[in-house]
Design an enzyme around this catalytic site. Structure first.
Site, PDB file in Angstrom:
ATOM      1  N   HIS A 144     -29.508  16.682 -50.943  1.00  0.00           N
ATOM      2  CA  HIS A 144     -28.821  16.091 -49.774  1.00  0.00           C
ATOM      3  C   HIS A 144     -28.575  17.220 -48.773  1.00  0.00           C
ATOM      4  O   HIS A 144     -27.666  18.019 -48.930  1.00  0.00           O
ATOM      5  CB  HIS A 144     -27.484  15.472 -50.183  1.00  0.00           C
ATOM      6  CG  HIS A 144     -26.758  14.790 -49.058  1.00  0.00           C
ATOM      7  ND1 HIS A 144     -26.076  13.602 -49.240  1.00  0.00           N
ATOM      8  CD2 HIS A 144     -26.612  15.085 -47.751  1.00  0.00           C
ATOM      9  CE1 HIS A 144     -25.542  13.224 -48.089  1.00  0.00           C
ATOM     10  NE2 HIS A 144     -25.846  14.134 -47.166  1.00  0.00           N
ATOM     11  N   HIS A 159     -28.667  18.442 -44.447  1.00  0.00           N
ATOM     12  CA  HIS A 159     -28.799  18.205 -43.008  1.00  0.00           C
ATOM     13  C   HIS A 159     -29.420  19.440 -42.357  1.00  0.00           C
ATOM     14  O   HIS A 159     -28.852  20.532 -42.443  1.00  0.00           O
ATOM     15  CB  HIS A 159     -27.427  17.940 -42.377  1.00  0.00           C
ATOM     16  CG  HIS A 159     -26.779  16.692 -42.864  1.00  0.00           C
ATOM     17  ND1 HIS A 159     -26.982  15.466 -42.264  1.00  0.00           N
ATOM     18  CD2 HIS A 159     -25.938  16.472 -43.909  1.00  0.00           C
ATOM     19  CE1 HIS A 159     -26.285  14.539 -42.915  1.00  0.00           C
ATOM     20  NE2 HIS A 159     -25.643  15.130 -43.916  1.00  0.00           N
ATOM     21  N   LYS A 214     -32.097   5.914 -46.712  1.00  0.00           N
ATOM     22  CA  LYS A 214     -30.665   6.224 -46.655  1.00  0.00           C
ATOM     23  C   LYS A 214     -29.886   5.069 -46.050  1.00  0.00           C
ATOM     24  O   LYS A 214     -30.204   4.582 -44.969  1.00  0.00           O
ATOM     25  CB  LYS A 214     -30.432   7.491 -45.809  1.00  0.00           C
ATOM     26  CG  LYS A 214     -28.962   7.898 -45.662  1.00  0.00           C
ATOM     27  CD  LYS A 214     -28.340   8.306 -46.996  1.00  0.00           C
ATOM     28  CE  LYS A 214     -26.864   8.687 -46.830  1.00  0.00           C
ATOM     29  NZ  LYS A 214     -26.703  10.098 -46.484  1.00  0.00           N
ATOM     30  N   HIS A 220     -24.432   6.483 -48.501  1.00  0.00           N
ATOM     31  CA  HIS A 220     -23.155   7.084 -48.105  1.00  0.00           C
ATOM     32  C   HIS A 220     -22.102   6.066 -48.507  1.00  0.00           C
ATOM     33  O   HIS A 220     -21.928   5.042 -47.844  1.00  0.00           O
ATOM     34  CB  HIS A 220     -23.108   7.365 -46.600  1.00  0.00           C
ATOM     35  CG  HIS A 220     -21.827   7.982 -46.163  1.00  0.00           C
ATOM     36  ND1 HIS A 220     -21.735   9.289 -45.717  1.00  0.00           N
ATOM     37  CD2 HIS A 220     -20.560   7.493 -46.101  1.00  0.00           C
ATOM     38  CE1 HIS A 220     -20.481   9.566 -45.405  1.00  0.00           C
ATOM     39  NE2 HIS A 220     -19.742   8.483 -45.629  1.00  0.00           N
ATOM     40  N   ASP A 222     -24.993  18.518 -49.122  1.00  0.00           N
ATOM     41  CA  ASP A 222     -24.518  17.911 -47.875  1.00  0.00           C
ATOM     42  C   ASP A 222     -24.162  19.004 -46.867  1.00  0.00           C
ATOM     43  O   ASP A 222     -23.252  18.839 -46.053  1.00  0.00           O
ATOM     44  CB  ASP A 222     -23.321  17.000 -48.124  1.00  0.00           C
ATOM     45  CG  ASP A 222     -22.989  16.094 -46.937  1.00  0.00           C
ATOM     46  OD1 ASP A 222     -23.869  15.912 -46.057  1.00  0.00           O
ATOM     47  OD2 ASP A 222     -21.850  15.582 -46.873  1.00  0.00           O
TER      48      ASP A 222
END
Length: 346
Positions: free
Chosen positions: A14, A16, A100, A137, A248
């Site tokens: 996970h 970004h 997602k 999420h 994350d």
């Protein structure tokens, strides 16, 4: 005396990376230690189609330094207009490894997420048919639900009904933050897994709020009570194949974190592996770190474990991590655990 631990090269399930100048700045931080990562699709505009994912994949590879190796595993952003056949084609191509689900308004750049789950039933049924995982999420966004209860309510109101209505759907509960999440995973079969972040193993809600607001500890899902943090630690260090690392890691420039409505996200790509070694050592579970960081994730996604290795070393002097990472958009603060760490990647 130096202590060392060698494990299979880890993956981040996970991550970004953003885009543009931010992508160029933060990608090397992940590629330094991680072989692969599940790449979050919540750009503006989001990565919705096979074509979007292919274009973003190329931008990531173009930003990768020539001396680094890194495999971005692409993800599609589920909307109420997502085409099941496009999803199937993206999966068949080998490019897309998951879809997602963001409930609309749940987190950064989630405005295009799902409000009416009946409208995505066809996509979920197609995913169950072809074995493509759904990453969720896991928070409801109803204004009447306390922010600290949104994960537990999501399990009852959204996730469990989705799974019951779609037999065979493989689901990853991303960045779980509660004992409720841990218990739900443990009570179910191998079609359900969960990622746990580095920062949720280290901070609880006091770190954000006690003694003044600490914007660089603010993330979504927000950190919970200490009892939940301890449940996450127990799950991560247990060796249970259903729990695996998803950092994350979420970069925001300092002006967007340190303002009257600061962005949610902790940037942990730079020091995650050292921090995990610290946590696992505290829990007397260094022998379980490879499972959590390097083996359980590939097992869930049906991918091989990396053949390269990564070595962590512990010295008698605290490791000095950079305070910030520079980007063309502005500085990004690296997550500070608030205590000395003696581990580092060799």
């Amino acid at each position: 005396m130096t202590q060392s631990l060698t494990i299979a090269r880890p993956d981040d399930w996970h991550l970004h990376l953003r885009d543009g100048a931010m992508l160029q700045a933060v990608l090397p931080e992940s590629a330094r230690h991680f072989a692969r990562a599940i790449i979050m699709p919540n750009l503006v505009p989001p990565v919705v189609t096979h074509a979007d994912a292919a274009a973003y994949h190329q931008r990531i590879l173009a930003a990768l330094p020539a001396d680094q190796s890194f495999d971005p595993l692409m993800v599609l952003y589920l909307t109420e207009e997502t085409d099941p056949e496009d999803v199937a084609a993206a999966h068949a191509s080998g490019l897309v490894k998951a879809v997602k689900l963001y409930p609309a308004g749940a987190t950064t750049n989630s405005a295009s997420g799902v409000q009416d789950f009946d409208k995505v039933r066809g996509v979920l049924e197609k995913m169950a048919e072809i074995g493509l995982p759904l990453c969720v999420h896991g928070e409801v966004t109803n204004s009447d639900i306390d922010i600290f209860d949104r994960e537990a309510v999501f399990i009852d109101r959204v996730l469990d009904p989705i799974r019951r209505a779609t037999p065979g759907l493989r689901v990853v509960m991303e960045h779980i933050t509660t004992k409720d999440g841990v218990d739900y995973v443990k009570a179910n079969d191998s079609d359900l897994g969960a990622t746990i972040t580095t920062h949720h193993l280290i901070i609880n809600r006091n770190h954000i709020l006690a003694g003044g607001i600490k914007p660089h500890y603010y993330c979504l899902p927000v950190a919970k009570r200490e009892s939940h943090r301890l449940a996450l630690r127990a799950a991560a260090t247990s060796g249970d194949a259903r729990f695996f690392l998803g950092t994350d890691s979420a970069p925001h420039i300092d002006p967007l974190k340190e303002n009257a409505c600061g962005c949610a996200g902790c940037f942990t790509a730079t020091n995650t592996m050292a921090l995990l070694a610290h946590v696992f050592e505290e829990e007397g579970a260094l022998d379980q770190l490879e499972k959590f960081a390097s083996r359980n994730g590939p097992g869930f996604y049906g991918l091989p474990v990396n053949t390269e290795t990564l070595t962590l070393t512990k010295s008698d002097q605290p490791t000095q991590f950079p305070e910030k990472i520079a980007s063309g958009d502005g500085p990004v603060t690296v997550f500070d655990p608030g205590f000395p760490v003696y581990w580092d990647v060799a």
